[in-house]
Design a protein around this motif. Sequence first.
Motif, mmCIF file in Angstrom:
data_model
loop_
_atom_site.group_PDB
_atom_site.id
_atom_site.type_symbol
_atom_site.label_atom_id
_atom_site.label_comp_id
_atom_site.label_asym_id
_atom_site.label_seq_id
_atom_site.Cartn_x
_atom_site.Cartn_y
_atom_site.Cartn_z
ATOM 1 N N GLY A 39 16.931 -4.599 4.137
ATOM 2 C CA GLY A 39 16.457 -5.366 3.008
ATOM 3 C C GLY A 39 15.493 -4.591 2.123
ATOM 4 O O GLY A 39 15.166 -3.436 2.374
ATOM 5 N N PHE A 40 15.048 -5.256 1.073
ATOM 6 C CA PHE A 40 14.159 -4.623 0.094
ATOM 7 C C PHE A 40 12.717 -4.608 0.599
ATOM 8 O O PHE A 40 12.311 -5.445 1.404
ATOM 9 N N PHE A 41 11.944 -3.648 0.070
ATOM 10 C CA PHE A 41 10.518 -3.567 0.376
ATOM 11 C C PHE A 41 9.783 -3.041 -0.853
ATOM 12 O O PHE A 41 10.368 -2.424 -1.742
ATOM 13 N N ALA A 42 8.477 -3.297 -0.920
ATOM 14 C CA ALA A 42 7.641 -2.839 -2.035
ATOM 15 C C ALA A 42 6.232 -2.636 -1.522
ATOM 16 O O ALA A 42 5.842 -3.178 -0.480
ATOM 17 N N GLY A 43 5.463 -1.843 -2.260
ATOM 18 C CA GLY A 43 4.106 -1.592 -1.810
ATOM 19 C C GLY A 43 3.312 -0.741 -2.776
ATOM 20 O O GLY A 43 3.769 -0.412 -3.878
ATOM 21 N N GLY A 211 6.512 -8.088 8.776
ATOM 22 C CA GLY A 211 7.092 -7.249 7.735
ATOM 23 C C GLY A 211 6.114 -6.339 7.035
ATOM 24 O O GLY A 211 6.494 -5.620 6.105
ATOM 25 N N ILE A 212 4.856 -6.326 7.449
ATOM 26 C CA ILE A 212 3.842 -5.474 6.824
ATOM 27 C C ILE A 212 3.772 -4.139 7.559
ATOM 28 O O ILE A 212 3.798 -4.084 8.786
ATOM 29 N N ARG A 213 3.667 -3.081 6.752
ATOM 30 C CA ARG A 213 3.455 -1.736 7.308
ATOM 31 C C ARG A 213 2.178 -1.153 6.708
ATOM 32 O O ARG A 213 1.976 -1.191 5.502
ATOM 33 N N LEU A 214 1.332 -0.583 7.548
ATOM 34 C CA LEU A 214 0.158 0.155 7.106
ATOM 35 C C LEU A 214 0.289 1.581 7.615
ATOM 36 O O LEU A 214 0.647 1.793 8.783
ATOM 37 N N GLY A 215 0.004 2.545 6.743
ATOM 38 C CA GLY A 215 0.206 3.915 7.165
ATOM 39 C C GLY A 215 -0.658 4.923 6.451
ATOM 40 O O GLY A 215 -1.332 4.610 5.457
ATOM 41 N N ASN A 237 1.699 32.371 -8.637
ATOM 42 C CA ASN A 237 2.994 31.715 -8.852
ATOM 43 C C ASN A 237 2.999 30.273 -8.372
ATOM 44 O O ASN A 237 3.989 29.566 -8.560
ATOM 45 N N GLU A 238 1.920 29.827 -7.744
ATOM 46 C CA GLU A 238 1.875 28.442 -7.269
ATOM 47 C C GLU A 238 1.882 27.484 -8.453
ATOM 48 O O GLU A 238 1.337 27.772 -9.511
ATOM 49 N N ASN A 239 2.495 26.327 -8.237
ATOM 50 C CA ASN A 239 2.526 25.291 -9.268
ATOM 51 C C ASN A 239 2.856 23.970 -8.586
ATOM 52 O O ASN A 239 3.985 23.481 -8.645
ATOM 53 N N HIS A 240 1.867 23.383 -7.914
ATOM 54 C CA HIS A 240 2.132 22.176 -7.138
ATOM 55 C C HIS A 240 0.931 21.239 -7.156
ATOM 56 O O HIS A 240 -0.200 21.641 -7.441
ATOM 57 N N ILE A 241 1.201 19.977 -6.844
ATOM 58 C CA ILE A 241 0.189 18.930 -6.727
ATOM 59 C C ILE A 241 0.398 18.219 -5.392
ATOM 60 O O ILE A 241 1.526 17.848 -5.048
ATOM 61 N N TRP A 242 -0.683 18.042 -4.628
ATOM 62 C CA TRP A 242 -0.600 17.381 -3.329
ATOM 63 C C TRP A 242 -1.370 16.059 -3.373
ATOM 64 O O TRP A 242 -2.277 15.875 -4.181
ATOM 65 N N THR A 243 -0.988 15.156 -2.504
ATOM 66 C CA THR A 243 -1.693 13.882 -2.363
ATOM 67 C C THR A 243 -1.773 13.513 -0.882
ATOM 68 O O THR A 243 -0.905 13.904 -0.088
ATOM 69 N N ALA A 244 -2.786 12.757 -0.518
ATOM 70 C CA ALA A 244 -2.948 12.267 0.849
ATOM 71 C C ALA A 244 -3.758 10.982 0.797
ATOM 72 O O ALA A 244 -4.748 10.895 0.066
ATOM 73 N N GLY A 245 -3.325 9.974 1.556
ATOM 74 C CA GLY A 245 -4.048 8.712 1.501
ATOM 75 C C GLY A 245 -3.452 7.655 2.389
ATOM 76 O O GLY A 245 -2.851 7.954 3.426
ATOM 77 N N VAL A 246 -3.616 6.405 1.968
ATOM 78 C CA VAL A 246 -3.161 5.255 2.744
ATOM 79 C C VAL A 246 -2.063 4.517 1.985
ATOM 80 O O VAL A 246 -1.979 4.594 0.756
ATOM 81 N N LYS A 247 -1.253 3.791 2.741
ATOM 82 C CA LYS A 247 -0.084 3.119 2.156
ATOM 83 C C LYS A 247 0.044 1.717 2.736
ATOM 84 O O LYS A 247 -0.155 1.490 3.936
ATOM 85 N N PHE A 248 0.373 0.764 1.853
ATOM 86 C CA PHE A 248 0.647 -0.618 2.259
ATOM 87 C C PHE A 248 2.047 -0.981 1.787
ATOM 88 O O PHE A 248 2.360 -0.877 0.598
ATOM 89 N N ILE A 249 2.902 -1.398 2.709
ATOM 90 C CA ILE A 249 4.286 -1.755 2.395
ATOM 91 C C ILE A 249 4.594 -3.138 2.955
ATOM 92 O O ILE A 249 4.236 -3.447 4.102
ATOM 93 N N TYR A 250 5.251 -3.966 2.134
ATOM 94 C CA TYR A 250 5.724 -5.268 2.610
ATOM 95 C C TYR A 250 7.253 -5.300 2.537
ATOM 96 O O TYR A 250 7.845 -5.042 1.483
ATOM 97 N N SER A 251 7.884 -5.591 3.667
ATOM 98 C CA SER A 251 9.335 -5.682 3.736
ATOM 99 C C SER A 251 9.758 -7.143 3.601
ATOM 100 O O SER A 251 9.300 -8.004 4.358
ATOM 101 N N PHE A 252 10.614 -7.390 2.629
ATOM 102 C CA PHE A 252 11.084 -8.761 2.430
ATOM 103 C C PHE A 252 12.073 -9.168 3.508
ATOM 104 O O PHE A 252 12.218 -10.345 3.818
ATOM 105 N N GLY A 253 12.748 -8.190 4.070
ATOM 106 C CA GLY A 253 13.627 -8.459 5.187
ATOM 107 C C GLY A 253 14.903 -9.169 4.785
ATOM 108 O O GLY A 253 15.150 -9.496 3.611
#
Length: 257
Positions: A39-43, A211-215, A237-253
């Motif tokens: 199913g679909f999910f969003a976060g 249906g909730i995911r925390l990560g 020659n480097e050309n990049h962007i990095w990110t690090a953090g927390v994530k909240f996802i809800y699955s509609f199921g």
Amino acid sequence: MSITDNMKRICTILALAIFTLAGASTLRAEEKHRSYEKGFFAGVSGGLAGGVSTFKSERPSFQVNVEGGYRFNKWLSLQLVMGGGRLDIGPQECCSAHPGINNERHSYWRALNNNEWHYYPDKTADGWWYADMNGTTSYCKGVIQVNFDLFSFFSDRIGLDISPRAGGMVTRTDLSGKSSLTGDALALKDDRQKHFVYGGESTLSYKFRNGIRLGLFGALDILTGDHFDNIPVHAHNENHIWTAGVKFIYSFGKGGN
């Protein structure tokens, strides 16, 4: 009030109670059979961000994302991530000015009227030393990634998604510094640049029964084309962007049969 009226009132109350309990039982049964493996999910997600090009981010900044997708089964899903942020950038140590022969500045220099760089300045043209420059890079991105949950075969609660991805990013860098001829302040607002990006993300998450995911996640986006800092390409020659953090996802199921 007659005994008959009281009996009718009691029967009505009992009937309403029975229907209420039956409805609650049905909802619990549907929830019990609901599958969050399809199913679909969003976060939303957010955290620290940094980048490296000819210049690099001087300190971690903040990035925020919105995301959504579809889970095909417990180990495979497709996801769209859209987000953006802003980086405070400055020269790397190897490009910063330092005393040279006879105490002359011995570093990289950029001409103001074009994108040329020199190891020594053109004394007939205005420009700036790299060490006197800093800037801000604003960016927004949209990427599509495929998530492979490696822990799904061993755990119903803990997930480890490995996610290759690709998409597009728009960057804009504004530079500031001081003139190498007069010492006056200089500012340069560059046009927006469009990049194709590729990279990946990894996410360690915990799945709740509703249906909730925390990560926690970490991601790296490699930019193609011109460097996002609009500094002439040389040595780096480097050309990049990095990110690090927390994530909240809800699955509609998806409800089961």
